[in-house]
Design an enzyme around this catalytic site. Structure first.
Site, short mmCIF file in Angstrom:
data_model
loop_
_atom_site.label_atom_id
_atom_site.label_comp_id
_atom_site.label_asym_id
_atom_site.label_seq_id
_atom_site.Cartn_x
_atom_site.Cartn_y
_atom_site.Cartn_z
N LEU A 59 -5.00 10.34 -7.89
CA LEU A 59 -5.02 9.02 -7.25
C LEU A 59 -6.46 8.52 -7.32
O LEU A 59 -7.40 9.31 -7.24
CB LEU A 59 -4.58 9.11 -5.78
CG LEU A 59 -3.12 9.47 -5.51
CD1 LEU A 59 -2.89 9.60 -4.00
CD2 LEU A 59 -2.16 8.45 -6.09
N ASP A 60 -6.63 7.21 -7.50
CA ASP A 60 -7.97 6.65 -7.50
C ASP A 60 -8.66 6.95 -6.17
O ASP A 60 -8.00 7.17 -5.15
CB ASP A 60 -7.93 5.12 -7.70
CG ASP A 60 -7.40 4.74 -9.08
OD1 ASP A 60 -7.49 5.57 -10.00
OD2 ASP A 60 -6.89 3.60 -9.21
N LYS A 61 -9.97 6.93 -6.18
CA LYS A 61 -10.76 7.27 -4.99
C LYS A 61 -10.27 6.56 -3.74
O LYS A 61 -10.12 7.18 -2.68
CB LYS A 61 -12.23 6.92 -5.24
CG LYS A 61 -13.13 7.13 -4.02
CD LYS A 61 -14.55 6.66 -4.29
CE LYS A 61 -15.42 6.80 -3.05
NZ LYS A 61 -16.79 6.29 -3.26
#
Length: 327
Positions: free
Chosen positions: A141-143
């Protein structure tokens, strides 16, 4: 062990002996310090341009005096240290972990984020998980995207989970707040690749990798729409890129979202909440998969994080006060 990235920038001009040769062969001749497989992967990933145009065809026949550029991230093996970082674990057995990732947590160490990552936390939480590639992390998942992730604690579990991802039997669903009032649900079936000029970004590109995102409307507001999404594929930034492509970028997205869209007569509370929400309003709300050992179909849900719930509450309040006729 994990991997960090180092930016590689290469440039050369083809010569007479390169005329008629394939692009991958020419790159191997021009840049012999890199393996043919690595150079080919950079071509396929859209990291190579010929005369300023991205070229993703290894068999492309080269001409004389063409400018070839490579700009890519080279993964370098480094040692990551275990760190005692608390994880929100929804389920754990001897084979898998289900984690509810918070915002601001990077999954893998990288440039500017050498520690404090989920990988560092896993190395401390699970003995011997360093024997599993990428410490068992099979999808990212993106940050600043929150929500559910599965982690494999053993190599057989990881192999099984990766196969589910590739065969699209693992189900991943998201909830998001998109800009604009959407008429109804649908799907975006558009290939995604590296942006032609902004190499750290992704974009819908004709020569990109296939990507399909399904979405349905949960609730409409004056200038936003609360949506539920399901992925068929898992490209980098897929939901963010696809929703931007159909002119409904995610609220708060600092990269693809643009400026906040403020409806007429919006309250100070509405304006400040929207402007202070500085991450994409995207949450991995449901994860379903076949257990890698028992083959049992299992499913987990994670409620919206507090900041995203507050954002939706404020947007809902605005619509209740103004209706839909004051855009």
């Amino acid at each position: 062990m994990t991997q960090t990235s180092n930016t590689v920038k290469l440039e050369a001009v083809t010569e007479s002996q390169h005329f008629g040769q394939r692009l991958d062969q020419v790159l191997a001749d021009l840049f012999p310090e890199y393996s043919r497989s690595k150079l080919k992967s950079w071509i396929l990933d859209g990291n190579v341009t010929v005369n300023g145009e991205v070229n993703t065809t290894p068999r492309h026949k080269m001409q004389l005096e063409e400018v070839v550029r490579v700009e890519a991230e080279m993964e370098i093996q480094t040692r990551s240290e275990p760190q005692d970082i608390e994880l929100d674990i929804l389920y754990e057995d001897e084979h898998i972990l289900i984690i509810n990732k918070p915002a601001d947590m990077v999954v893998h160490p990288g440039a500017g984020n050498s520690d404090g990552t989920m990988l560092n936390a896993l190395l401390a939480h699970v003995p011997n998980i360093d024997k599993v590639p990428r410490a068992g992390i099979v999808h990212r998942l993106d940050k600043d995207t929150t929500g559910l992730m599965v982690v494999a604690k053993t190599l057989p579990a990881q192999t099984h989970l990766v196969a589910q991802l590739q065969e699209r039997t693992m189900s991943r669903e998201y909830e998001a707040l998109a800009m604009g009032t959407m008429v109804g649900g649908g799907k975006v079936d558009e290939p995604i690749g590296r942006h032609a000029t902004k190499r750290t970004l992704m974009a819908v590109r004709e020569n990109g990798k296939p990507a399909t995102t399904h979405f349905r409307v949960k609730e409409k507001f004056r200038a936003h729409t609360y949506i539920r999404l399901k992925l068929e594929s898992g490209r980098t930034h897929q939901i963010r890129v696809h929703m931007t492509h159909i002119k409904h970028p995610l609220a708060g997205d600092p990269v693809y979202g643009g400026r906040p869209r403020l409806p007429k007569g919006a309250s100070d509370e509405f304006v400040q909440t929207l402007r202070n929400f500085r991450r994409q309003a995207l949450h991995a709300v449901q994860l379903s998969l076949f257990h890698p050992e028992t083959e049992e179909w299992m499913s987990w849900q994670a409620p919206l994080p507090e900041d995203m719930q507050q954002l939706i509450d404020v947007v809902r309040k605005d619509t209740q006060e103004h209706g839909f006729d004051e855009l």
